[in-house]
Design a protein around this motif. Sequence first.
Motif, PDB file in Angstrom:
ATOM      1  N   ALA A 126       0.747  -1.184   0.050  1.00 31.11           N
ATOM      2  CA  ALA A 126      -0.025   0.021  -0.133  1.00 31.11           C
ATOM      3  C   ALA A 126       0.907   1.289  -0.098  1.00 31.11           C
ATOM      4  O   ALA A 126       0.323   2.302  -0.290  1.00 31.11           O
ATOM      5  CB  ALA A 126      -0.973  -0.062   1.247  1.00 31.11           C
ATOM      6  N   ALA A 127       1.989   1.248   0.294  1.00 33.25           N
ATOM      7  CA  ALA A 127       2.877   2.438   0.735  1.00 33.25           C
ATOM      8  C   ALA A 127       3.139   3.029  -0.821  1.00 33.25           C
ATOM      9  O   ALA A 127       3.460   2.471  -1.595  1.00 33.25           O
ATOM     10  CB  ALA A 127       4.083   1.989   1.615  1.00 33.25           C
ATOM     11  N   ALA A 128       3.544   4.345  -0.549  1.00 27.66           N
ATOM     12  CA  ALA A 128       4.098   4.942  -1.724  1.00 27.66           C
ATOM     13  C   ALA A 128       5.305   4.511  -2.109  1.00 27.66           C
ATOM     14  O   ALA A 128       5.798   4.418  -3.231  1.00 27.66           O
ATOM     15  CB  ALA A 128       3.928   6.576  -1.458  1.00 27.66           C
ATOM     16  N   LEU A 129       6.320   4.188  -1.118  1.00 27.22           N
ATOM     17  CA  LEU A 129       7.560   3.819  -1.184  1.00 27.22           C
ATOM     18  C   LEU A 129       7.735   2.509  -0.191  1.00 27.22           C
ATOM     19  O   LEU A 129       7.384   2.653   0.932  1.00 27.22           O
ATOM     20  CB  LEU A 129       8.616   4.722  -1.058  1.00 27.22           C
ATOM     21  N   SER A 130       8.025   1.481  -0.699  1.00 23.09           N
ATOM     22  CA  SER A 130       8.514   0.187   0.218  1.00 23.09           C
ATOM     23  C   SER A 130       9.792  -0.364  -0.196  1.00 23.09           C
ATOM     24  O   SER A 130      10.184  -0.507  -0.992  1.00 23.09           O
ATOM     25  CB  SER A 130       7.364  -0.904   0.107  1.00 23.09           C
ATOM     26  N   ILE A 131      10.409  -0.652   0.997  1.00 21.27           N
ATOM     27  CA  ILE A 131      11.757  -1.169   1.013  1.00 21.27           C
ATOM     28  C   ILE A 131      11.707  -2.393   1.994  1.00 21.27           C
ATOM     29  O   ILE A 131      11.134  -2.510   3.279  1.00 21.27           O
ATOM     30  CB  ILE A 131      12.884  -0.200   1.768  1.00 21.27           C
ATOM     31  N   ALA A 132      12.279  -3.553   1.295  1.00 22.75           N
ATOM     32  CA  ALA A 132      12.496  -4.682   2.236  1.00 22.75           C
ATOM     33  C   ALA A 132      13.890  -4.827   2.598  1.00 22.75           C
ATOM     34  O   ALA A 132      14.745  -4.239   1.894  1.00 22.75           O
ATOM     35  CB  ALA A 132      12.268  -6.012   1.270  1.00 22.75           C
ATOM     36  N   VAL A 133      14.045  -5.440   3.780  1.00 16.88           N
ATOM     37  CA  VAL A 133      15.356  -5.690   4.490  1.00 16.88           C
ATOM     38  C   VAL A 133      15.611  -7.004   4.679  1.00 16.88           C
ATOM     39  O   VAL A 133      14.712  -7.682   5.251  1.00 16.88           O
ATOM     40  CB  VAL A 133      15.345  -4.823   5.858  1.00 16.88           C
ATOM     41  N   MET A 134      16.693  -7.391   4.161  1.00 20.45           N
ATOM     42  CA  MET A 134      16.891  -8.845   4.225  1.00 20.45           C
ATOM     43  C   MET A 134      18.241  -8.805   5.143  1.00 20.45           C
ATOM     44  O   MET A 134      19.296  -8.765   4.563  1.00 20.45           O
ATOM     45  CB  MET A 134      17.289  -9.474   3.098  1.00 20.45           C
ATOM     46  N   GLY A 135      18.058  -8.669   6.442  1.00 20.23           N
ATOM     47  CA  GLY A 135      19.245  -8.638   7.272  1.00 20.23           C
ATOM     48  C   GLY A 135      19.460  -9.992   8.247  1.00 20.23           C
ATOM     49  O   GLY A 135      19.072 -11.121   7.617  1.00 20.23           O
ATOM     50  N   THR A 136      19.976  -9.971   9.281  1.00 18.74           N
ATOM     51  CA  THR A 136      20.491 -10.948   9.997  1.00 18.74           C
ATOM     52  C   THR A 136      19.224 -11.874  10.581  1.00 18.74           C
ATOM     53  O   THR A 136      19.334 -13.051  10.242  1.00 18.74           O
ATOM     54  CB  THR A 136      20.990 -10.429  11.466  1.00 18.74           C
ATOM     55  N   GLU A 137      18.031 -11.439  10.548  1.00 22.86           N
ATOM     56  CA  GLU A 137      16.799 -12.309  10.554  1.00 22.86           C
ATOM     57  C   GLU A 137      16.379 -12.726   9.512  1.00 22.86           C
ATOM     58  O   GLU A 137      15.017 -13.334   9.410  1.00 22.86           O
ATOM     59  CB  GLU A 137      15.721 -11.515  11.820  1.00 22.86           C
TER      60      GLU A 137
ATOM     61  N   GLU B  55       7.263  -7.787  -3.565  1.00 22.91           N
ATOM     62  CA  GLU B  55       6.183  -6.750  -3.319  1.00 22.91           C
ATOM     63  C   GLU B  55       6.625  -5.303  -2.903  1.00 22.91           C
ATOM     64  O   GLU B  55       5.868  -4.150  -3.033  1.00 22.91           O
ATOM     65  CB  GLU B  55       5.253  -7.116  -2.205  1.00 22.91           C
ATOM     66  N   CYS B  56       8.045  -5.350  -2.907  1.00 26.03           N
ATOM     67  CA  CYS B  56       8.696  -3.757  -2.396  1.00 26.03           C
ATOM     68  C   CYS B  56       9.218  -3.119  -3.725  1.00 26.03           C
ATOM     69  O   CYS B  56       9.799  -3.853  -4.649  1.00 26.03           O
ATOM     70  CB  CYS B  56       9.523  -4.055  -1.462  1.00 26.03           C
ATOM     71  N   ASP B  57       9.294  -1.807  -3.612  1.00 23.93           N
ATOM     72  CA  ASP B  57      10.097  -1.010  -4.580  1.00 23.93           C
ATOM     73  C   ASP B  57      11.601  -1.299  -4.642  1.00 23.93           C
ATOM     74  O   ASP B  57      12.024  -1.423  -5.679  1.00 23.93           O
ATOM     75  CB  ASP B  57       9.790   0.306  -4.326  1.00 23.93           C
ATOM     76  N   VAL B  58      12.019  -1.538  -3.409  1.00 25.29           N
ATOM     77  CA  VAL B  58      13.481  -1.751  -3.292  1.00 25.29           C
ATOM     78  C   VAL B  58      13.780  -2.755  -2.258  1.00 25.29           C
ATOM     79  O   VAL B  58      13.129  -2.776  -1.329  1.00 25.29           O
ATOM     80  CB  VAL B  58      14.362  -0.213  -2.745  1.00 25.29           C
ATOM     81  N   CYS B  59      14.783  -3.563  -2.540  1.00 23.27           N
ATOM     82  CA  CYS B  59      15.450  -4.402  -1.221  1.00 23.27           C
ATOM     83  C   CYS B  59      16.641  -4.160  -1.036  1.00 23.27           C
ATOM     84  O   CYS B  59      17.521  -3.840  -2.026  1.00 23.27           O
ATOM     85  CB  CYS B  59      15.471  -5.680  -1.953  1.00 23.27           C
ATOM     86  N   THR B  60      16.933  -4.282   0.291  1.00 21.38           N
ATOM     87  CA  THR B  60      18.284  -3.865   0.854  1.00 21.38           C
ATOM     88  C   THR B  60      18.904  -4.966   1.823  1.00 21.38           C
ATOM     89  O   THR B  60      17.809  -5.801   2.094  1.00 21.38           O
ATOM     90  CB  THR B  60      18.527  -2.665   1.584  1.00 21.38           C
ATOM     91  N   THR B  61      20.159  -5.294   1.811  1.00 26.02           N
ATOM     92  CA  THR B  61      20.774  -6.085   2.710  1.00 26.02           C
ATOM     93  C   THR B  61      21.024  -5.830   4.314  1.00 26.02           C
ATOM     94  O   THR B  61      21.264  -6.502   4.823  1.00 26.02           O
ATOM     95  CB  THR B  61      22.011  -6.863   2.126  1.00 26.02           C
TER      96      THR B  61
END
Length: 155
Positions: free
Chosen positions: A108-119, A128-134
């Motif tokens: 739903a968000a105008a900008l979405s960021i997925a975080v693929m971190g330690t967990e 589903e996200c606009d950007v994915c980061t580590t």
Amino acid sequence: MIIEIPGYKTLDLDYLVLDYNGTIAVDGLIPPAIKERLLLLGDSFKIYVLTADTHGTAAAMCDGLPLEIMTFPSGSAMDEKLRILSSLGAEHCIAIGNGRNDVPMCQAAALSIAVMGTEGAYGKLLSECDVCTTSIADALDLLMLPKRLVATLRG
């Protein structure tokens, strides 16, 4: 903050909506470098942390940070996160998360960021996200250095 992304869209962003565990916190703890970034971003955005507070540490860890914590220890975190984001005006929100219960708010968000971190991250969230980061540091840096977003999302 207004970010014009050629060939994509113009973002008019007022709110930063963050998941807690697995996103800004690892095992219930927010690293000092992330607290520093949140302090800086508090000048540009109204920040909300949405959490079921699995570890019971959110209030103590967020003390002194320019943000509002919203908890919902029972019920559907997925539904609550979407409800809160929608009440703010999804078209003005950045949503950052890592879990299955973050999917609807990120959609739903105008900008979405997925975080693929330690967990880790819920696999279907990534699509589903606009950007994915580590890391959450990289995700928050995108907001402090918006030309990185432009470079990633431009048409």
